[in-house]
Design a protein around this motif. Structure first.
Motif, PDB file in Angstrom:
ATOM      1  N   GLU A  50       0.835  -1.204   0.000  1.00  0.00           N
ATOM      2  CA  GLU A  50       0.000   0.000   0.000  1.00  0.00           C
ATOM      3  C   GLU A  50       0.874   1.260   0.000  1.00  0.00           C
ATOM      4  OE1 GLU A  50      -3.437   2.177   2.741  1.00  0.00           O
ATOM      5  OE2 GLU A  50      -2.831   0.108   3.165  1.00  0.00           O
ATOM      6  N   ALA A  51       1.952   1.241   0.816  1.00  0.00           N
ATOM      7  CA  ALA A  51       2.874   2.387   0.845  1.00  0.00           C
ATOM      8  C   ALA A  51       3.592   2.533  -0.489  1.00  0.00           C
ATOM      9  CB  ALA A  51       3.875   2.214   1.982  1.00  0.00           C
ATOM     10  N   ASN A  52       3.935   1.410  -1.090  1.00  0.00           N
ATOM     11  CA  ASN A  52       4.595   1.449  -2.397  1.00  0.00           C
ATOM     12  C   ASN A  52       3.687   2.080  -3.446  1.00  0.00           C
ATOM     13  OD1 ASN A  52       6.832   0.142  -1.302  1.00  0.00           O
ATOM     14  ND2 ASN A  52       6.176  -1.890  -1.983  1.00  0.00           N
ATOM     15  N   GLU A  53       2.409   1.703  -3.413  1.00  0.00           N
ATOM     16  CA  GLU A  53       1.454   2.232  -4.392  1.00  0.00           C
ATOM     17  C   GLU A  53       1.317   3.748  -4.264  1.00  0.00           C
ATOM     18  OE1 GLU A  53      -0.122   0.815  -6.886  1.00  0.00           O
ATOM     19  OE2 GLU A  53       0.740  -1.158  -6.527  1.00  0.00           O
ATOM     20  N   LYS A  54       1.357   4.244  -3.051  1.00  0.00           N
ATOM     21  CA  LYS A  54       1.242   5.691  -2.848  1.00  0.00           C
ATOM     22  C   LYS A  54       2.435   6.422  -3.486  1.00  0.00           C
ATOM     23  CE  LYS A  54      -1.444   5.647   1.448  1.00  0.00           C
ATOM     24  NZ  LYS A  54      -1.454   6.016   2.902  1.00  0.00           N
ATOM     25  N   ILE A  55       3.594   5.793  -3.417  1.00  0.00           N
ATOM     26  CA  ILE A  55       4.786   6.405  -4.001  1.00  0.00           C
ATOM     27  C   ILE A  55       4.677   6.464  -5.521  1.00  0.00           C
ATOM     28  CG2 ILE A  55       7.271   6.157  -4.371  1.00  0.00           C
ATOM     29  CD1 ILE A  55       6.616   7.118  -1.586  1.00  0.00           C
ATOM     30  N   ILE A  56       4.351   5.332  -6.147  1.00  0.00           N
ATOM     31  CA  ILE A  56       4.351   5.298  -7.609  1.00  0.00           C
ATOM     32  C   ILE A  56       3.178   6.080  -8.199  1.00  0.00           C
ATOM     33  CG2 ILE A  56       5.584   3.104  -7.665  1.00  0.00           C
ATOM     34  CD1 ILE A  56       2.991   1.706  -8.350  1.00  0.00           C
ATOM     35  N   ASN A  57       2.149   6.339  -7.392  1.00  0.00           N
ATOM     36  CA  ASN A  57       1.011   7.138  -7.853  1.00  0.00           C
ATOM     37  C   ASN A  57       1.184   8.622  -7.559  1.00  0.00           C
ATOM     38  OD1 ASN A  57      -0.434   4.952  -8.939  1.00  0.00           O
ATOM     39  ND2 ASN A  57      -1.297   4.431  -6.921  1.00  0.00           N
ATOM     40  N   GLY A  58       2.340   8.986  -6.983  1.00  0.00           N
ATOM     41  CA  GLY A  58       2.617  10.397  -6.746  1.00  0.00           C
ATOM     42  C   GLY A  58       1.886  11.009  -5.574  1.00  0.00           C
ATOM     43  N   VAL A  59       1.359  10.174  -4.685  1.00  0.00           N
ATOM     44  CA  VAL A  59       0.610  10.689  -3.531  1.00  0.00           C
ATOM     45  C   VAL A  59       1.569  11.310  -2.512  1.00  0.00           C
ATOM     46  CG1 VAL A  59      -0.883  10.052  -1.594  1.00  0.00           C
ATOM     47  CG2 VAL A  59      -1.223   8.995  -3.853  1.00  0.00           C
ATOM     48  N   VAL A  60       2.755  10.725  -2.370  1.00  0.00           N
ATOM     49  CA  VAL A  60       3.737  11.180  -1.390  1.00  0.00           C
ATOM     50  C   VAL A  60       4.701  12.155  -2.056  1.00  0.00           C
ATOM     51  CG1 VAL A  60       5.560  10.478   0.201  1.00  0.00           C
ATOM     52  CG2 VAL A  60       3.562   8.992  -0.162  1.00  0.00           C
ATOM     53  N   GLU A  61       4.926  13.297  -1.410  1.00  0.00           N
ATOM     54  CA  GLU A  61       5.846  14.302  -1.939  1.00  0.00           C
ATOM     55  C   GLU A  61       7.157  14.281  -1.166  1.00  0.00           C
ATOM     56  OE1 GLU A  61       5.884  16.319  -4.468  1.00  0.00           O
ATOM     57  OE2 GLU A  61       3.934  15.675  -5.227  1.00  0.00           O
ATOM     58  N   PHE A  62       8.252  14.478  -1.892  1.00  0.00           N
ATOM     59  CA  PHE A  62       9.574  14.521  -1.273  1.00  0.00           C
ATOM     60  C   PHE A  62      10.065  15.961  -1.229  1.00  0.00           C
ATOM     61  CE2 PHE A  62       9.064  10.149  -2.233  1.00  0.00           C
ATOM     62  CZ  PHE A  62       9.915   9.447  -1.386  1.00  0.00           C
ATOM     63  N   PRO A  63      10.799  16.325  -0.172  1.00  0.00           N
ATOM     64  CA  PRO A  63      11.204  17.737   0.013  1.00  0.00           C
ATOM     65  C   PRO A  63      12.319  18.192  -0.937  1.00  0.00           C
ATOM     66  CG  PRO A  63      12.123  16.382   1.763  1.00  0.00           C
ATOM     67  CD  PRO A  63      11.194  15.499   0.992  1.00  0.00           C
ATOM     68  N   LEU A  64      13.015  17.240  -1.553  1.00  0.00           N
ATOM     69  CA  LEU A  64      14.137  17.555  -2.447  1.00  0.00           C
ATOM     70  C   LEU A  64      14.021  16.714  -3.715  1.00  0.00           C
ATOM     71  CD1 LEU A  64      17.094  17.487   0.118  1.00  0.00           C
ATOM     72  CD2 LEU A  64      16.332  19.490  -1.144  1.00  0.00           C
TER      73      LEU A  64
END
Length: 533
Positions: A50-64
């Motif tokens: 589930e966490a992986n899916e959020k990453i590849i779908n662009g749900v999680v933003e990275f600060p850099l």
């Protein structure tokens, strides 16, 4: 920090610990930033689908701006596309392998996964390494990359280092080969422990000009229980913006190059495999007009010296018949292109190209160093004539001699497209480094007789620009070294012809090709003038 430097972060295996990573990056950026980018090595995704899916779908933003490598385990391969992609505005998958040129001027090479024969995208093999090296072989004046990113460690990276990893980490010999070619100033890797190796040299002291050093840095996984370092910050000035003195400055704790012994061992095994493959010659026999001469060594082994007689080594006769002596009734004279007073030109068995020539002494002579002046002068005449022939065809001439495990003087002459000449020197020197020896560039006023004594083994190559590359360090020297370099993709692109036995022609084909060579050489054939006298 000057404006010429790039300020970057490098992170170890994330393993799905995205929250901890983002928290750490946010704090680091606020405290020590601004940073240009973050590079993650090793495994990025984890077991939480589930966490992986959020990453590849662009749900999680990275600060850099964050760049990641590909998978290191087949279970996670499904998360990655075939090519590079932006998962979100600040998260980019670089791809399995490639080169990244950043806006700050850094050149970054990268290779994902673990070494394996599997075709899964989580694995890499020799072909992946060679494909990554191809574009670099054509770069004029290539001396190294700024950064190399790999998932796993190179094998033997800790050799010759005073400081050692806290525990053994499995490594890849192919990555050692890659690092030897790329000569990165920084090499980051995951899938292991934290280990900051002392810098190692990319040259042999006193044997060749100084090069920059490499710093290998292994990073521990994010949130590891041993609390080992997993995030590394550094300021990197691009090589292209550095003066030579600054680039090649040697740290006081620099060690020797760690991969030399390993690469020598690999090269020796590959040579043995080729020798033991299909088409191996019968015991004690010798093929005629072959590319490398006898692989069984000179009579009496490498330590061949003057026996004290009047003739000396240059006229010492072989134990058995020498197929390269024209006086031998069994010599394959249909391969001969032209005959001079002291030397003759012939097409070798298994030629690299249709205009591959070898120049040999008519009588039995071991090498150019053992040859009298008249023989050496006639070799130069042949070289000049074939250079003119090459020029007429829009090509350039490369010549080389390997006086090692051969009985008879053989100077190979191979024509290459002029467009590939810029890659020649770097291809030869890089291949030599990977094979574990150095090719020294001879000075303009030096000649072969200045470099080596009669009876000693050596290798010399002369490039179209007149530069000469030389070594007398023949321990573990690959017998097909020059063929491997010239057959590579940037030069002749005929890697299936590295082993001459794999491309031997029928006698009819040989006669046809030799006739063609004779006709093309006729306008430049100085031996015809000799015959008319």
């Amino acid at each position: 920090m000057t404006t010429q430097q790039a300020k970057i972060l490098c992170c170890g295996d994330v393993n799905g610990n995205f929250v901890e990573l983002i928290k750490k990056l946010t704090v680091t950026e606020k405290k020590n930033g601004p940073f240009d980018s973050v590079f993650c090595v090793g495994e990025f995704f984890g077991d939480d689908d589930e966490a992986n899916e959020k990453i590849i779908n662009g749900v999680v933003e990275f600060p850099l701006p964050t760049y990641i490598l590909g998978p290191s385990t087949p279970r996670l391969s499904y998360l990655y596309p075939e090519e590079s992609i932006e998962f979100s505005s600040n998260l980019t998958y670089l791809g399995k392998k490639g080169l990244l040129n950043t806006a700050s001027g850094l050149q970054i090479a990268y290779l994902s996964g673990i070494e394996s024969t599997s075709n899964d995208m989580s694995c890499f093999n020799k072909s992946d390494v060679e494909e990554l090296l191809i574009p670099l072989g054509t770069q004029v004046g290539f001396s190294g990359t700024d950064i190399l990113l790999t998932s796993m460690w190179p094998a033997e990276v800790a050799r010759h280092s005073h400081n050692q990893p806290s525990k053994p980490v499995s490594g890849s010999a192919l990555l050692s080969h890659l690092a030897a070619h790329l000569k990165p100033r920084y090499h980051f890797a995951g899938l292991g422990v934290h280990y900051e190796r002392q810098p190692y040299r990319n040259h042999r002291v006193l044997l060749e000009p100084a090069r920059h050093t490499t710093r290998f840095i292994g990073l521990a996984p994010v949130g590891n229980k041993d609390k080992q370092k997993w995030l590394y910050a550094c300021n990197v000035k691009p090589m292209r913006k550095m003066e030579k003195e600054e680039l090649t400055a040697q740290p006081p704790n620099a060690s020797e190059f760690p991969y030399r012994e390993l690469l020598e061992e690999v090269a020796a095994k590959e040579t043995l495999n080729r020798m033991n493959g299909a088409g191996q010659r019968p015991e004690g026999s010798q093929y005629r007009f072959e590319m490398g001469g006898s692989e069984d060594g000179v009579p009496g082994g490498r330590k061949r010296h003057n026996d004290g007689g009047n003739d000396g080594p240059r006229n010492k006769q072989p134990v058995g018949p020498c197929w390269f002596c024209l006086s031998n009734v069994d010599a394959e004279k249909h391969l001969v292109v032209a005959i001079g007073s002291s030397c003759y030109a012939a097409m070798p068995k298994g030629p690299l190209s249709d205009d591959h020539i070898m120049v040999l002494s008519v009588g039995h002579i071991q090498s150019q160093v053992s040859a009298p002046a008249g023989v050496r002068d006639e070799i130069e005449k042949f070289k000049n004539a074939f250079t003119l022939m090459a020029h007429k065809q829009g090509k350039a001439l490369v010549t080389f001699e390997r006086n090692f495990r051969t009985q008879h003087l053989q100077v190979q002459m191979v024509m290459v497209d002029k467009s590939s000449t810029k890659a020649l020197k770097s291809s030869f020197t890089s291949a030599a480094a990977c094979a574990g020896f150095e090719l020294v560039t001879m000075g303009p006023d030096e000649n072969l007789l200045d470099m080596v004594n009669e009876g000693c083994p050596y290798f010399i190559a002369e490039l179209p620009d007149g530069s000469k590359l030389f070594t007398r360090n023949m321990k573990g020297f690959p017998l097909q070294f020059a063929r491997e370099v010239l057959a590579s993709t940037p030069i002749l692109d005929c890697e299936d012809k590295v082993d001459w036995k794999a491309c031997v022609l029928s006698k009819e084909q040989e006669i046809e090709l030799v006739t063609k060579l004779k006709n093309e050489f006729k306008p430049f054939d100085f031996t015809a003038d000799d015959d008319s006298d």
